[in-house]
Design a protein around this motif. Structure first.
Motif, PDB file in Angstrom:
ATOM      1  N   ASP A   1     -62.653  33.837  20.462  1.00  0.00           N
ATOM      2  CA  ASP A   1     -63.771  34.629  19.957  1.00  0.00           C
ATOM      3  C   ASP A   1     -64.249  34.081  18.612  1.00  0.00           C
ATOM      4  O   ASP A   1     -63.338  34.923  17.842  1.00  0.00           O
ATOM      5  N   GLY A   2     -65.317  33.563  18.167  1.00  0.00           N
ATOM      6  CA  GLY A   2     -66.348  33.581  17.073  1.00  0.00           C
ATOM      7  C   GLY A   2     -64.684  32.124  16.299  1.00  0.00           C
ATOM      8  O   GLY A   2     -65.015  31.147  16.976  1.00  0.00           O
ATOM      9  N   ASP A   3     -64.049  33.300  15.120  1.00  0.00           N
ATOM     10  CA  ASP A   3     -63.479  31.934  14.424  1.00  0.00           C
ATOM     11  C   ASP A   3     -61.369  33.109  14.675  1.00  0.00           C
ATOM     12  O   ASP A   3     -60.558  32.703  14.174  1.00  0.00           O
ATOM     13  N   GLU A   4     -61.654  33.253  15.406  1.00  0.00           N
ATOM     14  CA  GLU A   4     -60.409  33.775  16.005  1.00  0.00           C
ATOM     15  C   GLU A   4     -59.381  33.507  17.948  1.00  0.00           C
ATOM     16  O   GLU A   4     -60.105  33.593  18.855  1.00  0.00           O
ATOM     17  N   LEU A   5     -57.990  33.162  17.488  1.00  0.00           N
ATOM     18  CA  LEU A   5     -57.964  32.588  18.671  1.00  0.00           C
ATOM     19  C   LEU A   5     -56.869  33.819  19.713  1.00  0.00           C
ATOM     20  O   LEU A   5     -56.066  34.410  18.589  1.00  0.00           O
ATOM     21  N   SER A   6     -56.671  34.086  21.107  1.00  0.00           N
ATOM     22  CA  SER A   6     -56.193  35.988  21.212  1.00  0.00           C
ATOM     23  C   SER A   6     -56.058  34.763  22.721  1.00  0.00           C
ATOM     24  O   SER A   6     -56.502  33.471  23.186  1.00  0.00           O
ATOM     25  N   PHE A   7     -54.502  35.085  23.112  1.00  0.00           N
ATOM     26  CA  PHE A   7     -54.425  35.579  24.601  1.00  0.00           C
ATOM     27  C   PHE A   7     -55.576  36.351  25.406  1.00  0.00           C
ATOM     28  O   PHE A   7     -55.715  36.968  25.791  1.00  0.00           O
TER      29      PHE A   7
END
Length: 865
Positions: free
Chosen positions: A282-288
């Motif tokens: 999401d944008g420049d963020e990674l998430s589970f």
């Protein structure tokens, strides 16, 4: 839009749609969305976010996580990155910060999604409370998700939900697991060969478990959701699994560059995780995709591998400024780097405290203490900081223990000034714990320690602390002596807050204990100083003592005005401990003035809280006991609880109301011996510290039970008239005070049967039938005529209204105000208000107009001319 978000969620989607329309129209709401982990809360809310965006709402999203100590206002920082400078402003007050956050969010129609608030910090929950009370007229929809299984017992989120329970703009939506039919739809959509009934039985209809299982292409059923996640992860290459491991250690959401730096992986490895649906970009963020997935991966890591990853995260975060002190402290702890813990944990704690996340600040100070060297100055400072944060959140036992540890270190180091401060604080904390003797001993010790060091603000505060204890112990002379000493010293050294504190003590003792009006003047001066300085606790304390001081003098109008002003002030600033105490005393005022419905509501507002300080619980339980005994219910459990807590304080202001309530309950139950026993418990203390109202009430109950007592001091006039048997004059005096139950008792014992009947009817009108029955029994024992039940006119109407109540209601039906009715019937306005209140209760209607209409429909006004 994720189709799984809408399976068996038609009702929830419809509710969201309506709330989105309301937000666009300028009507705000807070919607709590609950359910078990993996039930589909996030999927539903993100689908709602898509709907909101299509209708023109600005969508903002923040989340809480369980990886480390919650970030102060962390979800808001995620959702409103534009306000980073505001959140980092050391000089901004919490009230101003919350106001600006509300204004910012309401500047355009918006949808704010806060996920997993069961992990939220204290400041975030306080902001939700603030918004919930002030959202109905702004174009803002707030959705807050939480796991129902994580919020049992005394969880702060339950307290928040209770605080907002009666707020119309706040709603709750609970999501249930999928049914077999819902699982069958998902199985069909995926093309899986698995049996839907077996899948439902294995997953209990948990949406995330079902979708994880189906996404992995399983042909057999894994035992747990963890197994399903790890089965998917096992299909990744080793370097892609390194990406997952680093992401799991860093938290639910992390910047892409940080994950790559910690894992040492390439962009291709990250792409593999994305392609397999293990991570989301999401944008420049990674998430589970879900916290359950992150947790499954993290728990699968070997201990040494996890430790190495934390050490790498610490090094990377410190070198490039990517991580804040809170996360650095967490990684330092997990890496076993105590030196780094001591650097970052106190910094993170100080920031949390500044933003009002006091529970989180306490956790971080505990973390720092776990790494601090024994017996050094820094360790003492950490204990003192921990004690203050615990004090602010009501964990007084923990605060006392931490301050005691600090004192022991300060004594070993020979720091006398710090020893005196710790002793004074322990005096305050001991008082909160109901340890009166310890509080006095610590207060004396603090003065003895600080006086040899010369004049200063801390010595002035030690003097004021002694003054406060003397005031609370009903020793006005001691309160004045120490308070004046504190004021003089505080002014000489420029300690304004100490001056406010001491003025409050002196004013309260002079007014409520000695009845001198100049005391009220000094209390008001303390309030004005505190308001000008925006000193919240001093403002709250001034309102409290103005309100309770007026109550001690039975000046109900003054008490109500001050208590309501104080409650509004504290509610606006979420000063809940002071709010609870003043609300408890407002309930006492309601009960004494015969406002039964208001009293019941205000008692519930206090006692429904899971954690209520003793000083607030005692008056609330006494008020609730009076309401119960008047109805004829058993007040013993309430009075037993209040008595236990009051006994620990040793203070007359706590003990006397409990003793008087026990005596009243015993009289109503015709247990005269118990009346005397109840008075005996507190009589000597009441004689030692005479208060005209307290002595008068205790003497009255004892005399009514056949045990007259020699009263060594003057008693308040209404009680003096009762004790003298001047029933009509006593009734008039109680009417002037505004205490209808006492007026009913005075009338009910008068020889004149018409006066007695009026007393009986008054008791009924304020919801006290047990008082009427006790009066009838008392008249019979004295050989006086007993009015035989309600008048014929009362029995003749279906509502059971007395003739006077019908007369009053008929005038209300003509549109007259209470004052106009009182002037027409030559009654007091308070008496009219009691008749109107009784009419509402008996007709079962909620307003004056509806009650009058109900009476008119039944022909009641025709029957009674």
């Amino acid at each position: 839009m994720d189709a799984t978000a809408l399976v068996e969620r038609d009702g929830a989607v419809a509710r969201f749609s309506a709330l989105v329309l309301d937000a666009n129209a300028g009507r705000g709401h807070v919607l709590f969305v609950s359910g078990e982990a993996g039930v589909g809360k996030t999927a539903l809310c993100r689908a709602a976010g898509e709907l909101a965006a299509r209708t023109g709402l600005r969508v903002r999203r923040g989340e809480c996580d369980s990886v480390t100590t919650p970030a102060p206002l962390g979800p808001l920082a995620d959702a409103t990155p534009e306000l980073a400078e505001l959140l980092d402003d050391d000089g901004i007050s919490r009230l101003r910060l919350f106001r600006q956050l509300r204004e910012f969010l309401a500047a355009e129609p918006s949808f704010l999604l806060l996920e997993d608030v069961h992990w939220a910090d204290e400041a975030t929950l306080d902001l939700l409370r603030y918004l919930g009370r002030r959202i109905d007229d702004v174009p803002l929809l707030v959705a807050a998700t939480y796991r129902s299984e994580e919020t049992a017992g005394t969880h702060p989120l339950l307290v928040l939900r209770g605080d907002l329970a009666t707020t119309e703009a706040v709603e709750h939506l609970e999501l249930r697991p999928l049914t077999v039919d819902g699982v069958a739809r998902l199985v069909e959509q995926s093309g899986s060969p698995l049996d839907p009934v077996a899948v439902h039985a294995s997953t209990d209809g948990n949406s995330f478990y079902v979708t994880e299982l189906l996404a992995g292409g399983a042909t057999s059923l894994p035992a747990t959701v963890r197994d399903a996640v790890l089965a998917r992860a096992a299909r990744l290459s080793p370097s892609a699994r390194d990406v997952l491991a680093a992401a799991a250690v860093l938290g639910q959401r992390s910047r892409l560059a940080l994950v790559q730096a910690v894992s040492g992986a390439t962009a291709a490895d990250v792409d593999e995780c994305l392609a397999r649906g293990m991570l989301v970009l999401d944008g420049d963020e990674l998430s589970f995709r879900h916290e359950l997935a992150r947790l499954a991966v993290e728990e699968s890591l070997a201990p040494l591998a996890r430790r190495r990853l934390h050490a790498t995260a610490l090094a990377v975060g410190r070198s490039d400024g990517e991580l804040d002190d809170r996360r650095l402290a967490h990684h330092a702890e997990q890496a076993g780097d105590e030196a780094a813990v001591l650097v970052h944990a106190p910094r993170a704690a100080a920031r949390a405290a500044r933003l009002g996340a006091h529970r989180e600040a306490a956790q971080l100070y505990r973390l720092a203490l776990s790494a601090a060297a024994p017996d050094d100055v820094e360790r003492a400072r950490l204990f003192e900081a921990l004690a203050y944060e615990c004090y602010l959140v009501g964990a007084v036992d923990d605060a006392h223990a931490a301050r005691t540890s600090a004192l022991a270190i300060r004594e070993r180091l020979g720091d006398r000034a710090a020893v005196g401060v710790d002793q004074r604080w322990l005096s305050r904390l001991s008082w909160f714990l109901g340890r009166g003797e310890e509080a006095e001993a610590r207060a004396t010790a603090a003065v003895a320690t600080l006086e040899p060091l010369g004049p200063g603000a801390e010595l002035a505060m030690a003097y004021s602390n002694v003054s406060q204890l003397r005031m609370l112990a009903a020793d006005p002379e001691g309160a004045l002596e120490w308070g004046e000493r504190a004021i003089e010293l505080a002014r000489s050294v420029g300690a304004r807050e100490v001056e406010m504190h001491a003025l409050n003590n002196v004013g309260a003792a002079t007014w409520s204990e000695l009845g001198r009006p100049e005391g009220r003047v000094r209390l008001v001066h303390s309030l004005e100083m505190a308001l000008a300085a925006d000193a919240h606790e001093h403002v709250a304390r001034a309102y409290t003592n103005l309100g309770t001081g007026a109550m001690s003098l039975h000046l109900y109008a003054e008490a109500d005005a001050q208590l309501r002003a104080g409650i509004a002030y504290c509610e606006d600033r979420d000063l809940d401990s002071w709010w609870l105490y003043m609300m408890a005393w407002l309930a006492v005022s309601d009960v004494e003035q015969g406002r039964t419905e208001d009293g019941e509501r205000h008692v519930r507002d206090v006692l429904r809280r899971p954690l209520v300080p003793s000083i607030a619980r005692i008056p609330a339980e006494v008020a609730a006991a009076h309401l119960a005994m008047r109805r004829g219910d058993d007040p013993a459990p309430l009075l037993d609880s209040a008595a236990e807590q009051a006994h620990r304080t040793g203070e007359l202001q706590r003990l006397a109301p409990v003793a008087a309530a026990r005596a009243a309950a015993a009289w109503l139950a015709d247990r005269r011996t118990d009346v005397v026993s109840a008075v005996d418990v507190v009589w000597d203390l009441a004689v030692e510290r005479p208060d005209p109202w307290v002595l008068g009430e205790l003497a009255w109950w004892s005399a009514l039970a056949g045990r007259p007592r020699a009263v060594p001091a003057d008693v308040a006039e209404p009680f003096a008239l009762l004790l003298a048997g001047a029933w009509t004059d006593a009734a008039a005096a109680w009417e002037h005070v505004g205490a209808p139950v006492w007026r009913a008792i005075a009338l009910g014992l008068a020889p004149d049967v018409d006066a007695a009947r009026a007393g009986f009817e008054l008791a009924d009108s304020v919801g006290a039938p047990a008082v009427r029955l006790a009066l009838a029994r008392e008249r019979h024992a004295r050989g006086l005529l007993v009015p035989r039940g309600p008048r014929t006119s009362t029995r003749a109407n279906s509502f059971g209204l007395t003739a006077r109540e019908v007369e009053v209601l008929a005038l209300v039906a003509e549109g007259l105000t209470n004052l106009e009715v009182a002037q027409r019937l030559f009654l007091s306005e308070k008496t009219v208000a009691h008749h109107v209140s009784a009419s509402l209760r008996k007709t079962g209607e909620s307003t004056r107009a509806r009650a009058a209409a109900a009476a008119r429909r039944t022909g009641l006004f025709d029957e009674h001319g």
